[in-house]
Enzyme design. Structure first.
Site, PDB file in Angstrom:
ATOM      1  N   TYR A  65     -10.532  15.268   0.938  1.00 31.51           N
ATOM      2  CA  TYR A  65     -11.192  14.556  -0.157  1.00 31.51           C
ATOM      3  C   TYR A  65     -12.665  14.905  -0.041  1.00 31.51           C
ATOM      4  O   TYR A  65     -13.277  14.704   1.021  1.00 31.51           O
ATOM      5  CB  TYR A  65     -11.018  13.045  -0.010  1.00 31.51           C
ATOM      6  N   HIS A  72       0.183  12.535  -7.382  1.00 31.69           N
ATOM      7  CA  HIS A  72      -0.226  11.642  -6.300  1.00 31.69           C
ATOM      8  C   HIS A  72       0.801  10.514  -6.124  1.00 31.69           C
ATOM      9  O   HIS A  72       0.470   9.375  -5.796  1.00 31.69           O
ATOM     10  CB  HIS A  72      -1.605  11.058  -6.615  1.00 31.69           C
ATOM     11  N   THR A 129      -7.425  18.050  -2.950  1.00 32.50           N
ATOM     12  CA  THR A 129      -6.648  17.208  -3.861  1.00 32.50           C
ATOM     13  C   THR A 129      -7.507  16.961  -5.092  1.00 32.50           C
ATOM     14  O   THR A 129      -8.656  16.516  -4.981  1.00 32.50           O
ATOM     15  CB  THR A 129      -6.250  15.890  -3.174  1.00 32.50           C
ATOM     16  N   TYR A 146       0.840  -1.206   0.000  1.00 33.31           N
ATOM     17  CA  TYR A 146       0.000   0.000   0.000  1.00 33.31           C
ATOM     18  C   TYR A 146       0.874   1.254   0.000  1.00 33.31           C
ATOM     19  O   TYR A 146       0.643   2.201  -0.753  1.00 33.31           O
ATOM     20  CB  TYR A 146      -0.930  -0.009   1.221  1.00 33.31           C
ATOM     21  N   LYS A 150      -3.881  20.548  -4.899  1.00 34.89           N
ATOM     22  CA  LYS A 150      -2.850  19.498  -4.974  1.00 34.89           C
ATOM     23  C   LYS A 150      -3.215  18.511  -6.084  1.00 34.89           C
ATOM     24  O   LYS A 150      -4.316  17.945  -6.069  1.00 34.89           O
ATOM     25  CB  LYS A 150      -2.757  18.757  -3.635  1.00 34.89           C
ATOM     26  N   SER A 210      -4.265  14.477   5.946  1.00 30.56           N
ATOM     27  CA  SER A 210      -5.296  13.959   5.043  1.00 30.56           C
ATOM     28  C   SER A 210      -6.603  13.750   5.801  1.00 30.56           C
ATOM     29  O   SER A 210      -6.606  13.302   6.949  1.00 30.56           O
ATOM     30  CB  SER A 210      -4.825  12.618   4.464  1.00 30.56           C
TER      31      SER A 210
HETATM   32  C1  LIG Z   1       0.263   5.583   1.408  1.00 28.42           C
HETATM   33  C2  LIG Z   1      -0.098   6.883   0.741  1.00 28.42           C
HETATM   34  C3  LIG Z   1      -1.331   7.467   1.007  1.00 28.42           C
HETATM   35  C4  LIG Z   1      -1.663   8.686   0.418  1.00 28.42           C
HETATM   36  N1  LIG Z   1      -2.837   9.312   0.749  1.00 28.42           N
HETATM   37  C5  LIG Z   1      -3.098  10.553   0.258  1.00 28.42           C
HETATM   38  C6  LIG Z   1      -4.229  11.276   0.729  1.00 28.42           C
HETATM   39  O1  LIG Z   1      -4.983  10.845   1.590  1.00 28.42           O
HETATM   40  N2  LIG Z   1      -4.447  12.496   0.167  1.00 28.42           N
HETATM   41  C7  LIG Z   1      -3.619  13.029  -0.787  1.00 28.42           C
HETATM   42  O2  LIG Z   1      -3.856  14.149  -1.258  1.00 28.42           O
HETATM   43  N3  LIG Z   1      -2.540  12.363  -1.219  1.00 28.42           N
HETATM   44  C8  LIG Z   1      -2.249  11.157  -0.704  1.00 28.42           C
HETATM   45  N4  LIG Z   1      -1.116  10.505  -1.097  1.00 28.42           N
HETATM   46  C9  LIG Z   1      -0.196  11.153  -2.047  1.00 28.42           C
HETATM   47  C10 LIG Z   1       0.848  11.964  -1.303  1.00 28.42           C
HETATM   48  O3  LIG Z   1       0.283  13.040  -0.612  1.00 28.42           O
HETATM   49  C11 LIG Z   1       1.921  12.516  -2.253  1.00 28.42           C
HETATM   50  O4  LIG Z   1       1.304  13.249  -3.288  1.00 28.42           O
HETATM   51  C12 LIG Z   1       2.795  11.424  -2.853  1.00 28.42           C
HETATM   52  O5  LIG Z   1       3.000  10.384  -1.944  1.00 28.42           O
HETATM   53  C13 LIG Z   1       4.126  12.023  -3.282  1.00 28.42           C
HETATM   54  O6  LIG Z   1       4.948  11.066  -3.871  1.00 28.42           O
HETATM   55  P1  LIG Z   1       6.072  10.246  -3.053  1.00 28.42           P
HETATM   56  O7  LIG Z   1       5.361   9.230  -2.252  1.00 28.42           O
HETATM   57  O8  LIG Z   1       6.901   9.630  -4.142  1.00 28.42           O
HETATM   58  O9  LIG Z   1       6.817  11.226  -2.188  1.00 28.42           O
HETATM   59  C14 LIG Z   1      -0.759   9.294  -0.502  1.00 28.42           C
HETATM   60  C15 LIG Z   1       0.474   8.694  -0.749  1.00 28.42           C
HETATM   61  C16 LIG Z   1       0.817   7.502  -0.128  1.00 28.42           C
HETATM   62  C17 LIG Z   1       2.175   6.918  -0.402  1.00 28.42           C
END
Ligand SMILES: Cc1cc2nc3c(=O)[nH]c(=O)nc-3n(C[C@H](O)[C@H](O)[C@H](O)COP(=O)(O)O)c2cc1C
Length: 360
Positions: free
Chosen positions: A135, A240, A161, A30, A216, A112
């Protein structure tokens, strides 16, 4: 002071390896996985690996300042903890652990809306500089309620987002049959997110002119210009982490043209594959004001809880300081696009290309 054991981590690679050991296969997949073929995930790294530095020398770098500002507040690094939903499946305490690390080290946390223990408890857990990411799962009144709660609990800005009009197919999770408990309810109301348009951005800006808005998930010049036209304070360049649209471009590849298009009318933040101090310096040289870390923050937490994330940030800071000094600058303000240039990547595009010793 950190717990003594985290000081035993001398490199970020060791932190990633510890996270790998600590996480069960489901949460690991995940955290590190992406959408479908994971091409966007790899392109994020490939874009960063395809930037080389042009160092300047003999410039008195006996003092180097790695601090920055975030929404006009001083921060220790130009890094923010990107929002991670379901963080509670990665580390005990979930977002509260991330808040403690953010406060202890001195970087902001973006919380988040799909992360436990929730808005109020996370705000109470530590006095971190914080912003809130939503969200959209309800109508305008529902959104207004979140804005009210976020403002009341000291979140300095609000974020939609916008790259989640549909929830993607994360094949590692599907193949592993990883059941995300929070998805059971997170899916409810999804049509509201799918139905978002610039109309809601306008409504927000009209109603909350003094509560900064972050969008975002901006990935094109066209949308960056629209965001600026709508008075958005922060254009957050992101795909993302390659977890949504597959076959997108790497964030670092689209960053320069978006910075040029925004023309300082909004701040530009970026995320996607940033794992090293050098990656952060590249983003700032290209005009980003802050860099989000998603997986790396999750890995730090998985390695050793809040102290593990603090240690991760210390190592990033050390790398950034060395990089700035070797580039011949004493602060980010002295960086320019002339400090970087395009160059062929020397390693295969991979989520973990920043950590070549991992397999050894
Ligand atoms: C496990 C996980 C859960 C995430 N959940 C959200 C979220 O709830 N809301 C959101 O805007 N982005 C979410 N993201 C995206 C991150 O905010 C971010 O944009 C992204 O992880 C950046 O890339 P990186 O993991 O390579 O640093 C999530 C990323 C991961 C890895």
């Amino acid at each position: 002071m950190n717990a003594p054991h985290v000081e035993a981590f001398l490199t970020l690679q060791e932190i990633v390896a510890a996270a790998r050991r600590n996480l069960q296969p489901g949460p690991w997949s995940y955290l590190v996985g992406g959408a479908e073929t994971e091409t966007t995930v790899r392109r994020n790294r490939h874009a960063l690996d395809s930037i080389a530095f042009r160092p300047r020398v003999l410039r008195d770098v006996s003092r180097v300042d790695t601090s920055s500002t975030f929404l006009k507040q001083k921060v220790r690094l130009p890094v923010l903890l990107a929002p991670i939903g379901g963080l509670e499946s990665i580390v005990e305490g979930g977002a509260a652990a991330a808040a403690r690390a953010a406060a202890q080290f001195g970087v902001p946390q973006m919380l988040s809306s799909v992360c436990q223990p929730g808005l109020e408890q996370t705000a109470a857990a530590a006095d971190a500089l914080r912003v809130f990411q939503l969200y959209v799962r309800g109508d305008d009144d529902w959104v207004d309620d979140w804005v009210r709660r976020a403002r009341n609990h000291g979140f300095r800005a609000f974020c939609f987002t916008v790259d989640v009009a549909a929830y993607s197919r994360r094949e590692r999770d599907l193949v592993g049959r990883f059941v995300k408990p929070w998805r059971a309810t997170a899916g409810e109301g999804a049509p509201f997110q799918a139905g978002l348009s610039w109309k809601q951005v306008k409504r927000y800006k009209d109603k909350y002119p003094s509560y900064p808005l972050i969008l975002k998930g901006i990935a094109t010049v066209e949308d960056a210009k629209l965001a600026v036209k709508h008075g958005v304070e922060v254009v957050y360049v992101s795909n993302h982490g390659g977890r949504q649209l597959d076959h997108g471009l790497g964030s670092a590849a689209v960053l320069p043209e978006i910075v040029r298009a925004v023309k300082n009318k909004a701040e530009v933040w970026v995320d996607g594959g940033f794992m090293r101090g050098t990656d952060i310096v590249k983003a700032l040289a290209l005009g980003a004001k802050a860099v989000g870390i998603g997986r790396l923050a999750g890995l730090g937490l998985a390695a050793a809880g809040a102290p593990g994330l603090v240690r991760t940030l210390e190592l990033l800071e050390d790398e950034a300081r060395i990089c700035l000094g070797l580039l011949g600058v004493t602060s980010y303000a002295e960086l320019t696009p002339a400090h970087v240039t395009a160059a062929p990547a020397v390693n295969a595009p991979d989520t973990f290309s920043a950590f070549p010793l991992l397999g050894q």
